[in-house]
Design a protein around this motif. Structure first.
Motif, mmCIF file in Angstrom:
data_model
loop_
_atom_site.group_PDB
_atom_site.id
_atom_site.type_symbol
_atom_site.label_atom_id
_atom_site.label_comp_id
_atom_site.label_asym_id
_atom_site.label_seq_id
_atom_site.Cartn_x
_atom_site.Cartn_y
_atom_site.Cartn_z
ATOM 1 N N ILE A 268 6.563 -8.280 -8.382
ATOM 2 C CA ILE A 268 5.652 -7.315 -7.079
ATOM 3 C C ILE A 268 7.041 -5.819 -6.547
ATOM 4 C CG2 ILE A 268 4.551 -5.846 -4.955
ATOM 5 C CD1 ILE A 268 2.619 -9.073 -4.993
ATOM 6 N N ALA A 269 7.547 -7.314 -6.216
ATOM 7 C CA ALA A 269 9.054 -5.543 -5.585
ATOM 8 C C ALA A 269 9.518 -5.659 -7.092
ATOM 9 C CB ALA A 269 9.966 -6.778 -5.391
ATOM 10 N N ALA A 270 9.033 -5.944 -8.270
ATOM 11 C CA ALA A 270 10.186 -5.301 -9.327
ATOM 12 C C ALA A 270 9.815 -4.454 -10.237
ATOM 13 C CB ALA A 270 9.932 -6.698 -10.862
ATOM 14 N N VAL A 271 8.369 -4.410 -9.702
ATOM 15 C CA VAL A 271 6.959 -3.469 -10.901
ATOM 16 C C VAL A 271 7.598 -2.193 -9.983
ATOM 17 C CG1 VAL A 271 5.123 -2.261 -10.650
ATOM 18 C CG2 VAL A 271 5.296 -5.140 -11.036
ATOM 19 N N PHE A 272 8.277 -1.978 -8.374
ATOM 20 C CA PHE A 272 8.244 -0.702 -7.422
ATOM 21 C C PHE A 272 9.646 -0.179 -7.761
ATOM 22 C CE2 PHE A 272 4.539 -1.995 -5.296
ATOM 23 C CZ PHE A 272 3.598 -1.502 -6.066
ATOM 24 N N GLY A 273 10.464 -1.338 -8.295
ATOM 25 C CA GLY A 273 12.184 -1.239 -8.460
ATOM 26 C C GLY A 273 12.547 -1.453 -7.732
ATOM 27 N N VAL A 274 12.363 -2.223 -6.668
ATOM 28 C CA VAL A 274 12.990 -2.642 -5.111
ATOM 29 C C VAL A 274 13.368 -4.218 -4.813
ATOM 30 C CG1 VAL A 274 12.129 -0.297 -3.996
ATOM 31 C CG2 VAL A 274 10.494 -2.441 -3.661
ATOM 32 N N SER A 275 14.031 -4.107 -3.762
ATOM 33 C CA SER A 275 14.060 -5.720 -3.614
ATOM 34 C C SER A 275 13.127 -6.539 -2.886
ATOM 35 C CB SER A 275 15.349 -5.688 -2.662
ATOM 36 O OG SER A 275 14.567 -5.680 -1.276
ATOM 37 N N PHE A 276 12.867 -7.659 -3.142
ATOM 38 C CA PHE A 276 12.221 -8.000 -2.215
ATOM 39 C C PHE A 276 11.560 -7.859 -0.881
ATOM 40 C CE2 PHE A 276 10.645 -12.152 -0.021
ATOM 41 C CZ PHE A 276 9.766 -12.538 -0.806
ATOM 42 N N GLY A 277 13.214 -7.882 -0.408
ATOM 43 C CA GLY A 277 12.816 -7.724 1.154
ATOM 44 C C GLY A 277 12.009 -6.507 0.799
ATOM 45 N N GLU A 278 12.421 -5.568 0.691
ATOM 46 C CA GLU A 278 11.492 -3.974 0.865
ATOM 47 C C GLU A 278 9.949 -3.880 0.539
ATOM 48 O OE1 GLU A 278 13.818 -0.476 -0.805
ATOM 49 O OE2 GLU A 278 15.213 -2.304 -1.417
ATOM 50 N N VAL A 279 9.832 -4.896 0.386
ATOM 51 C CA VAL A 279 8.514 -5.233 -0.008
ATOM 52 C C VAL A 279 8.216 -6.431 1.488
ATOM 53 C CG1 VAL A 279 6.337 -5.885 -1.695
ATOM 54 C CG2 VAL A 279 8.197 -4.983 -2.677
ATOM 55 N N PHE A 280 8.117 -7.270 1.039
ATOM 56 C CA PHE A 280 7.782 -8.396 1.981
ATOM 57 C C PHE A 280 8.375 -8.593 3.345
ATOM 58 C CE2 PHE A 280 6.811 -8.896 -1.868
ATOM 59 C CZ PHE A 280 4.497 -9.049 -2.121
ATOM 60 N N ARG B 214 1.013 -1.728 -0.258
ATOM 61 C CA ARG B 214 -0.056 -0.358 -0.174
ATOM 62 C C ARG B 214 0.660 1.245 0.200
ATOM 63 N NH1 ARG B 214 -5.639 0.210 2.709
ATOM 64 N NH2 ARG B 214 -5.776 2.644 2.597
ATOM 65 N N VAL B 215 1.899 0.549 0.725
ATOM 66 C CA VAL B 215 3.070 2.412 1.067
ATOM 67 C C VAL B 215 3.610 2.482 -0.072
ATOM 68 C CG1 VAL B 215 5.090 2.975 2.328
ATOM 69 C CG2 VAL B 215 3.196 1.542 3.738
ATOM 70 N N LEU B 216 4.532 1.213 -1.417
ATOM 71 C CA LEU B 216 4.684 1.502 -2.382
ATOM 72 C C LEU B 216 3.609 1.686 -3.467
ATOM 73 C CD1 LEU B 216 6.629 -1.724 -1.849
ATOM 74 C CD2 LEU B 216 7.708 0.428 -2.242
ATOM 75 N N ARG B 217 2.496 1.735 -3.668
ATOM 76 C CA ARG B 217 1.608 1.848 -4.106
ATOM 77 C C ARG B 217 1.145 3.539 -4.493
ATOM 78 N NH1 ARG B 217 -3.889 0.912 -4.173
ATOM 79 N NH2 ARG B 217 -3.978 -0.346 -2.426
ATOM 80 N N ALA B 218 1.380 3.916 -3.182
ATOM 81 C CA ALA B 218 1.391 5.170 -2.360
ATOM 82 C C ALA B 218 2.780 6.324 -3.882
ATOM 83 C CB ALA B 218 1.147 5.937 -1.331
ATOM 84 N N GLU B 219 3.880 5.632 -2.833
ATOM 85 C CA GLU B 219 4.737 6.729 -3.705
ATOM 86 C C GLU B 219 4.622 6.583 -5.046
ATOM 87 O OE1 GLU B 219 8.090 4.172 -1.060
ATOM 88 O OE2 GLU B 219 6.923 5.300 0.504
ATOM 89 N N HIS B 220 4.129 6.030 -5.516
ATOM 90 C CA HIS B 220 4.245 5.598 -6.979
ATOM 91 C C HIS B 220 3.105 5.904 -8.101
ATOM 92 C CE1 HIS B 220 7.568 2.717 -6.186
ATOM 93 N NE2 HIS B 220 8.466 3.011 -7.122
ATOM 94 N N GLY C 273 -5.670 -1.909 -9.118
ATOM 95 C CA GLY C 273 -5.889 -2.404 -10.219
ATOM 96 C C GLY C 273 -4.967 -2.788 -11.592
ATOM 97 N N ASP C 274 -3.912 -1.660 -11.485
ATOM 98 C CA ASP C 274 -2.587 -1.038 -12.074
ATOM 99 C C ASP C 274 -1.677 -2.062 -11.812
ATOM 100 O OD1 ASP C 274 -4.276 0.431 -13.278
ATOM 101 O OD2 ASP C 274 -3.001 2.040 -12.428
ATOM 102 N N LEU C 275 -1.569 -2.811 -10.691
ATOM 103 C CA LEU C 275 -0.466 -3.821 -10.181
ATOM 104 C C LEU C 275 -0.856 -4.953 -10.786
ATOM 105 C CD1 LEU C 275 2.638 -4.075 -8.541
ATOM 106 C CD2 LEU C 275 0.482 -3.950 -6.486
ATOM 107 N N ALA C 276 -2.769 -5.182 -10.782
ATOM 108 C CA ALA C 276 -2.953 -6.123 -10.494
ATOM 109 C C ALA C 276 -2.666 -7.070 -12.119
ATOM 110 C CB ALA C 276 -4.103 -6.253 -10.081
ATOM 111 N N ALA C 277 -2.549 -5.358 -13.306
ATOM 112 C CA ALA C 277 -1.705 -5.992 -14.713
ATOM 113 C C ALA C 277 -1.146 -5.469 -14.705
ATOM 114 C CB ALA C 277 -2.946 -4.513 -15.310
#
Length: 88
Positions: A54-66, A11-17, A23-27
């Protein structure tokens, strides 16, 4: 369905992007909006592949998301307790 011991910052990463919608992330990752919502709320743990997407979409590492909350993982703690009994 209870919460998983996997927490996330989706949710935070979606807001930052640019307030990316679920829906956009899902697509972008090839999933449904409902699945993304369930992952985001901690009701569903994504596959490893989906988590890396998911991490790749935001351009961050796995550990920065989960994150894995070991103390919240009742099944894991039960297995550990049983293993100690067998070894002890």
């Amino acid at each position: 369905m209870g919460k998983t011991p996997i927490t996330n910052r989706i949710r935070v990463l979606r807001a930052e992007h640019g307030d990316m919608s679920q829906g956009d992330l899902a697509a972008r990752i090839g999933m449904t909006r409902q699945t993304v919502a369930a992952i985001e709320k901690g009701k569903y743990a994504p596959s490893l592949e989906a988590a890396f997407r998911i991490a790749a979409v935001f351009g961050v590492s796995f550990g920065e998301v989960f994150q894995y909350e070991r103390q919240a993982d009742a099944a894991f703690l039960k297995l550990q307790k049983n293993a100690v009994k067998k070894d002890g």
